[in-house]
Design a protein around this motif. Structure first.
Motif, PDB file in Angstrom:
ATOM      1  N   ALA B   3       0.846  -1.196   0.000  1.00 58.76           N
ATOM      2  CA  ALA B   3       0.000   0.000   0.000  1.00 58.76           C
ATOM      3  C   ALA B   3       0.881   1.246   0.000  1.00 58.76           C
ATOM      4  O   ALA B   3       2.015   1.214   0.472  1.00 58.76           O
ATOM      5  N   ASP B   4       0.353   2.306  -0.544  1.00 59.56           N
ATOM      6  CA  ASP B   4       1.102   3.556  -0.574  1.00 59.56           C
ATOM      7  C   ASP B   4       1.324   4.080   0.836  1.00 59.56           C
ATOM      8  O   ASP B   4       0.424   4.046   1.666  1.00 59.56           O
ATOM      9  N   ILE B   5       2.555   4.568   1.063  1.00 51.82           N
ATOM     10  CA  ILE B   5       2.843   5.108   2.389  1.00 51.82           C
ATOM     11  C   ILE B   5       2.350   6.549   2.499  1.00 51.82           C
ATOM     12  O   ILE B   5       1.852   6.982   3.525  1.00 51.82           O
ATOM     13  N   LEU B   6       2.486   7.271   1.397  1.00 49.80           N
ATOM     14  CA  LEU B   6       2.054   8.672   1.402  1.00 49.80           C
ATOM     15  C   LEU B   6       1.127   8.900   0.223  1.00 49.80           C
ATOM     16  O   LEU B   6       1.459   8.570  -0.916  1.00 49.80           O
ATOM     17  N   GLN B   7      -0.040   9.418   0.512  1.00 48.54           N
ATOM     18  CA  GLN B   7      -0.978   9.735  -0.561  1.00 48.54           C
ATOM     19  C   GLN B   7      -1.356  11.196  -0.461  1.00 48.54           C
ATOM     20  O   GLN B   7      -1.798  11.663   0.578  1.00 48.54           O
ATOM     21  N   VAL B   8      -1.156  11.898  -1.554  1.00 46.73           N
ATOM     22  CA  VAL B   8      -1.548  13.304  -1.611  1.00 46.73           C
ATOM     23  C   VAL B   8      -2.726  13.365  -2.559  1.00 46.73           C
ATOM     24  O   VAL B   8      -2.636  12.889  -3.692  1.00 46.73           O
ATOM     25  N   ARG B   9      -3.840  13.916  -2.082  1.00 46.36           N
ATOM     26  CA  ARG B   9      -5.030  13.946  -2.921  1.00 46.36           C
ATOM     27  C   ARG B   9      -5.521  15.371  -3.104  1.00 46.36           C
ATOM     28  O   ARG B   9      -5.905  16.017  -2.131  1.00 46.36           O
ATOM     29  N   ASP B  26      -1.951  23.678  -7.043  1.00 46.21           N
ATOM     30  CA  ASP B  26      -3.344  23.702  -7.461  1.00 46.21           C
ATOM     31  C   ASP B  26      -3.831  22.305  -7.825  1.00 46.21           C
ATOM     32  O   ASP B  26      -3.818  21.910  -8.983  1.00 46.21           O
ATOM     33  N   GLY B  27      -4.207  21.566  -6.805  1.00 45.04           N
ATOM     34  CA  GLY B  27      -4.784  20.247  -7.052  1.00 45.04           C
ATOM     35  C   GLY B  27      -3.779  19.194  -7.447  1.00 45.04           C
ATOM     36  O   GLY B  27      -3.865  18.617  -8.522  1.00 45.04           O
ATOM     37  N   VAL B  28      -2.804  18.957  -6.572  1.00 37.99           N
ATOM     38  CA  VAL B  28      -1.800  17.937  -6.867  1.00 37.99           C
ATOM     39  C   VAL B  28      -2.190  16.615  -6.225  1.00 37.99           C
ATOM     40  O   VAL B  28      -2.561  16.567  -5.052  1.00 37.99           O
ATOM     41  N   THR B  29      -2.120  15.557  -7.000  1.00 35.96           N
ATOM     42  CA  THR B  29      -2.398  14.217  -6.509  1.00 35.96           C
ATOM     43  C   THR B  29      -1.202  13.341  -6.839  1.00 35.96           C
ATOM     44  O   THR B  29      -0.816  13.247  -7.999  1.00 35.96           O
ATOM     45  N   LEU B  30      -0.631  12.750  -5.818  1.00 33.51           N
ATOM     46  CA  LEU B  30       0.459  11.803  -6.084  1.00 33.51           C
ATOM     47  C   LEU B  30       0.584  10.842  -4.916  1.00 33.51           C
ATOM     48  O   LEU B  30       0.004  11.066  -3.851  1.00 33.51           O
ATOM     49  N   SER B  31       1.344   9.770  -5.110  1.00 33.92           N
ATOM     50  CA  SER B  31       1.493   8.799  -4.031  1.00 33.92           C
ATOM     51  C   SER B  31       2.895   8.209  -4.040  1.00 33.92           C
ATOM     52  O   SER B  31       3.551   8.154  -5.077  1.00 33.92           O
ATOM     53  N   GLY B  68      -7.733  19.552   0.313  1.00 37.43           N
ATOM     54  CA  GLY B  68      -7.054  18.347  -0.121  1.00 37.43           C
ATOM     55  C   GLY B  68      -6.652  17.489   1.064  1.00 37.43           C
ATOM     56  O   GLY B  68      -6.924  17.832   2.218  1.00 37.43           O
ATOM     57  N   GLN B  69      -6.027  16.382   0.743  1.00 32.16           N
ATOM     58  CA  GLN B  69      -5.634  15.440   1.796  1.00 32.16           C
ATOM     59  C   GLN B  69      -4.174  15.067   1.651  1.00 32.16           C
ATOM     60  O   GLN B  69      -3.662  14.951   0.531  1.00 32.16           O
ATOM     61  N   VAL B  70      -3.504  14.894   2.777  1.00 30.90           N
ATOM     62  CA  VAL B  70      -2.170  14.305   2.788  1.00 30.90           C
ATOM     63  C   VAL B  70      -2.262  13.118   3.738  1.00 30.90           C
ATOM     64  O   VAL B  70      -2.326  13.290   4.947  1.00 30.90           O
ATOM     65  N   LEU B  71      -2.332  11.927   3.169  1.00 34.00           N
ATOM     66  CA  LEU B  71      -2.505  10.734   3.995  1.00 34.00           C
ATOM     67  C   LEU B  71      -1.159  10.063   4.185  1.00 34.00           C
ATOM     68  O   LEU B  71      -0.556   9.563   3.240  1.00 34.00           O
ATOM     69  N   LEU B  72      -0.680  10.071   5.446  1.00 31.97           N
ATOM     70  CA  LEU B  72       0.558   9.378   5.765  1.00 31.97           C
ATOM     71  C   LEU B  72       0.176   8.103   6.492  1.00 31.97           C
ATOM     72  O   LEU B  72      -0.265   8.161   7.631  1.00 31.97           O
ATOM     73  N   ASP B  73       0.307   7.003   5.812  1.00 32.78           N
ATOM     74  CA  ASP B  73      -0.082   5.725   6.385  1.00 32.78           C
ATOM     75  C   ASP B  73      -1.542   5.773   6.879  1.00 32.78           C
ATOM     76  O   ASP B  73      -1.870   5.278   7.951  1.00 32.78           O
ATOM     77  N   GLY B  74      -2.377   6.444   6.130  1.00 29.80           N
ATOM     78  CA  GLY B  74      -3.794   6.499   6.470  1.00 29.80           C
ATOM     79  C   GLY B  74      -4.213   7.678   7.328  1.00 29.80           C
ATOM     80  O   GLY B  74      -5.398   7.986   7.443  1.00 29.80           O
ATOM     81  N   LEU B  75      -3.231   8.381   7.917  1.00 29.36           N
ATOM     82  CA  LEU B  75      -3.557   9.506   8.792  1.00 29.36           C
ATOM     83  C   LEU B  75      -3.540  10.802   7.986  1.00 29.36           C
ATOM     84  O   LEU B  75      -2.549  11.128   7.353  1.00 29.36           O
ATOM     85  N   ASP B  76      -4.658  11.534   8.014  1.00 26.10           N
ATOM     86  CA  ASP B  76      -4.718  12.772   7.240  1.00 26.10           C
ATOM     87  C   ASP B  76      -4.023  13.910   7.995  1.00 26.10           C
ATOM     88  O   ASP B  76      -4.530  14.406   9.000  1.00 26.10           O
ATOM     89  N   LEU B  77      -2.855  14.309   7.499  1.00 32.38           N
ATOM     90  CA  LEU B  77      -2.059  15.314   8.202  1.00 32.38           C
ATOM     91  C   LEU B  77      -2.684  16.697   8.153  1.00 32.38           C
ATOM     92  O   LEU B  77      -2.344  17.558   8.952  1.00 32.38           O
ATOM     93  N   ILE B  78      -3.578  16.902   7.218  1.00 26.36           N
ATOM     94  CA  ILE B  78      -4.190  18.224   7.114  1.00 26.36           C
ATOM     95  C   ILE B  78      -5.228  18.406   8.224  1.00 26.36           C
ATOM     96  O   ILE B  78      -5.469  19.500   8.697  1.00 26.36           O
ATOM     97  N   LYS B  79      -5.822  17.290   8.645  1.00 24.80           N
ATOM     98  CA  LYS B  79      -6.926  17.371   9.605  1.00 24.80           C
ATOM     99  C   LYS B  79      -6.494  17.291  11.059  1.00 24.80           C
ATOM    100  O   LYS B  79      -7.174  17.833  11.916  1.00 24.80           O
ATOM    101  N   VAL B  80      -5.362  16.613  11.338  1.00 25.32           N
ATOM    102  CA  VAL B  80      -5.011  16.355  12.736  1.00 25.32           C
ATOM    103  C   VAL B  80      -4.704  17.654  13.475  1.00 25.32           C
ATOM    104  O   VAL B  80      -4.429  18.686  12.864  1.00 25.32           O
ATOM    105  N   SER B  81      -4.732  17.563  14.809  1.00 24.40           N
ATOM    106  CA  SER B  81      -4.513  18.762  15.626  1.00 24.40           C
ATOM    107  C   SER B  81      -3.039  19.152  15.588  1.00 24.40           C
ATOM    108  O   SER B  81      -2.176  18.368  15.213  1.00 24.40           O
ATOM    109  N   GLU B  82      -2.767  20.358  16.011  1.00 28.34           N
ATOM    110  CA  GLU B  82      -1.397  20.879  16.016  1.00 28.34           C
ATOM    111  C   GLU B  82      -0.491  20.007  16.887  1.00 28.34           C
ATOM    112  O   GLU B  82       0.657  19.754  16.560  1.00 28.34           O
ATOM    113  N   ASN B  83      -1.044  19.532  18.010  1.00 25.29           N
ATOM    114  CA  ASN B  83      -0.277  18.666  18.900  1.00 25.29           C
ATOM    115  C   ASN B  83       0.115  17.360  18.226  1.00 25.29           C
ATOM    116  O   ASN B  83       1.230  16.873  18.374  1.00 25.29           O
ATOM    117  N   GLU B  84      -0.862  16.823  17.490  1.00 26.38           N
ATOM    118  CA  GLU B  84      -0.601  15.535  16.839  1.00 26.38           C
ATOM    119  C   GLU B  84       0.416  15.679  15.713  1.00 26.38           C
ATOM    120  O   GLU B  84       1.308  14.840  15.565  1.00 26.38           O
TER     121      GLU B  84
END
Lengths: 341, 323
Positions: B3-9, B26-31, B68-84
């Motif tokens: 599975a992809d380790i990093l997914q940018v959507r 402007d709308g980059v998608t890569l993995s 957009g989304q930056v999924l690192l091993d399933g965790l969306d880095l854009i959404k998580v809290s500053e602490n996380e």
């Protein structure tokens, strides 16, 4: 055959530190080169960071004085030029610096760097004539005067700013232009245009160029001959085709082999030279300066500094691997050793 | 297949300006797959550094992540809290910055700078273990142990870049983002640093996103490559395919650009200038500079489509593969 600009056995030592802990750094050691009046040529000066490239440029421009040796312009020592001679030198030897951002005063329009030399050297009788001169210089390097003049530096791109510097240098109808890393801060696509401009200055207007760079590929593209510096010494000098296509000094060989080729099928070879060289251990005061990294080190390399050996007609190498060739004096560079044309 | 380790959507990063938002990315998608070396190339101003920083959520005002989304091993880095995200940075996704010279603290010893990050993440680690870890890291990046006690100014540019590399791998991250790690170094040192980076990457099995503009370096180092133009991906594919048979006209020009040692002659530049991102051209952003432009290009924005397996291109010249 007269020599325009010549460095004769130039050594530059910078000292730093306080009264008790004095530290001396040899930036250039016994370097000679000459640029002839006839046959305008492009000479590339390459070397890594700290090899003394910029020190050489500053010496040739008279910004700093050599510790030993002389810098001569048309046979006269730069230190002893008369007022008129100095003015002539300042007009005929021009420079293009690396950073197209720092050379402009952000409060002045870019016109300032073009009108100042026109006024200073009385190039035009009237304002309109001066303006025409400037427009000509800009057009010659493919810039539209109406798009560049009257603007502030921040309104222009880095490439445009650097090309205005080329225009400024050519405006004075110099004999020599020293270009110190002129394209290292601009994009690859604009790099080509600026190098093309420089080549045109050489071919069309007969201006000799000293192209200082750490980028071997661009040096190869525009130069006729090349000087390779390593820690302040000339290690290889001669015709560009010979030096790049068949490098003889182990350092030049390393340089050429390290260029990343834009072809995935042509991978970098495995590194045969030691990866780690701390600044202190690499700098030896006896013997060849490269011996600490050299894969071909011989006992003699650590004892005596090698002289320049003339290995072919148009090339000399500072390396004992070629000790069967005849030794030439350092100041013969550019006279006996040089481009074919 | 792993599975992809990093997914940018569909990642969008804008800059707030007085004339409205500037769309830098402007709308980059890569993995990225685990252990993969991916290269991201583009001219200056194409948004590559903005993208690299946004992946770690290090975008600073006036820049902001629009969506957009930056999924690192399933965790969306854009959404998580500053602490996380603080816990994720360095430990899971690390950055090797562009200017090693200016990213080290000039008044801190090398060892303290390496330990600093580890201490912050692993608060309970005893001092002796920290010291041991630090020496391991120095050895990994081929620096001598005595350099631990030195200050940055005592090291050369290449060595400083190695220190930055040691810091980046200190917590064995899953992804390393290297933003032009060698652009300030000369060719010999560049090659040595890149070889070390490659060795480290292989021994740790980490994925690398190499950001840069040097096509030569990309050809030497990465496995897959993405070409960024005006904040959009123009082409994605394996490095061999992209170099041997580039599809997008921009990629072709980009590859022809760098002067080589083989042929001497005319310099090839890319005609025209990069577009102004505040007021981008209509349709395909590359069409004013494109040698193969058609009437469609100025009207319709081409989407990134898979023209054959693994090869993606955003250009009207190609049609999508039928599945």
């Amino acid at each position: 055959m007269t020599v325009l600009l010549e460095a004769r056995n130039v050594t530059k030592v910078f000292s730093s530190g306080g009264l008790f802990k004095r530290k001396e750094t040899v930036a250039l050691e016994n370097v000679s080169l000459s640029i002839k009046e006839s046959s305008p040529s492009i000479t590339g000066v390459v070397g890594e960071t700290g090899s003394g490239k910029t020190t050489l440029a500053r010496l040739l421009l008279g910004f700093i004085a050599p510790t030993e040796g002389k810098v001569l312009y048309k046979g006269g020592d730069l230190k002893r030029l008369s007022r008129d001679e100095r003015l002539e030198f300042q007009r005929e030897v021009q420079v293009i610096f690396q950073d197209p951002f720092e050379v402009y005063n952000p409060f002045y329009k870019v016109d300032h760097v073009l009108t100042t030399p026109v006024a200073k050297f009385h190039l035009a009788r009237s304002k309109t004539q001066g303006r025409k001169l400037i427009e000509h210089a800009l057009q010659a390097i493919g810039l539209q005067p109406e798009e560049t003049l009257g603007r502030y530096p921040h309104q222009l791109s880095g490439g445009q700013r650097q090309r205005i510097m080329v225009a400024r240098a050519s405006l004075l109808k110099p004999r020599i232009i020293l270009a110190d890393e002129p394209v290292s801060m601009v994009d690859a696509s604009l790099r080509a245009t600026i190098l093309e401009n420089l080549r045109k200055l050489n071919q069309k207007f007969g201006i000799s160029l000293l192209y200082i760079t750490h980028d071997l590929t661009t040096a190869y593209q525009i130069s006729d001959n090349i000087i390779v510096l390593y820690q302040g010494s000339v290690v290889e000098v001669g015709d560009i085709e010979l030096v790049i296509k068949n490098p003889q000094h182990p350092y030049t060989q390393l340089l050429v082999a390290s260029i990343p080729v834009p072809d995935p099928d042509q991978r970098w070879g495995q590194d045969s030279t030691p990866v780690l060289v701390s600044k202190t251990s690499a700098k030896v005061n006896w013997g060849c300066k490269f011996v600490g990294r050299c894969p071909f080190g011989m006992p003699i390399c650590g004892k005596d500094p090698p002289p320049l050996f003339q290995t072919d007609g148009y090339r000399a190498v500072r390396c004992y691997l070629y000790k069967d060739a005849s030794v030439i004096a350092g100041n013969a560079i550019g006279k006996d050793v040089g481009p074919k044309r | 297949m792993k599975a992809d380790i990093l997914q940018v959507r569909n990642l969008r990063v804008y800059y707030q300006t007085s004339l409205g938002p500037l769309k830098a990315v402007d709308g980059v998608t890569l993995s990225l797959k685990p252990g993969e070396r991916f290269g991201l190339v583009g001219e200056s101003g194409s948004g590559k550094s903005t993208l690299a920083l946004a992946l770690m959520r290090l975008t600073k005002p006036p820049g902001y992540i629009e969506g957009g989304q930056v999924l690192l091993d399933g965790l969306d880095l854009i959404k998580v809290s500053e602490n996380e995200i603080r816990k994720v940075r360095l430990a899971q996704i690390a950055l090797v910055p562009q200017g090693a010279m200016s990213s080290l603290n000039p008044v801190m010893r090398i060892k303290d700078q390496i330990i600093d990050g580890i201490k912050d993440h692993l608060k309970k680690m005893p001092g002796s273990a920290l010291e041991e870890r630090m020496h391991e890291l120095l050895a990994k990046v081929e620096l001598k142990p005595e350099m631990a006690n030195m200050f940055p100014h005592e090291l050369s540019g290449g060595m400083k870049q190695r220190v930055c590399l040691a810091i980046a791998i200190s917590l064995s991250p899953k992804v390393i983002i290297a933003d032009e790690p060698t652009s300030a170094l000369d060719v010999v040192v560049q090659r040595q640093v890149m070889l070390t980076l490659g060795q480290v990457q292989e021994s740790l099995g980490v994925s690398i996103l190499l950001v840069g503009h040097d096509m030569g370096l990309m050809a030497q180092f990465v496995e897959r490559i993405g070409v960024l133009y005006a904040g959009k991906l123009a082409e994605v594919g394996s490095v061999r395919e992209v170099f041997k048979e580039s599809l997008h006209p921009y990629t072709r020009l980009l590859i022809a650009c760098p002067p080589s040692l083989e042929e001497k002659g005319q310099f090839k530049g890319i005609p025209g200038l990069p577009p102004l991102l505040l007021n981008p051209p209509s349709g395909c952003v590359f069409h004013p500079r494109c040698p193969q432009t058609t009437s469609r290009c100025s009207v319709k924005i081409p989407s990134l489509k898979e023209v054959y397996p693994g090869r993606w291109v955003a250009c009207h010249l190609y049609t999508e593969v039928k599945r």
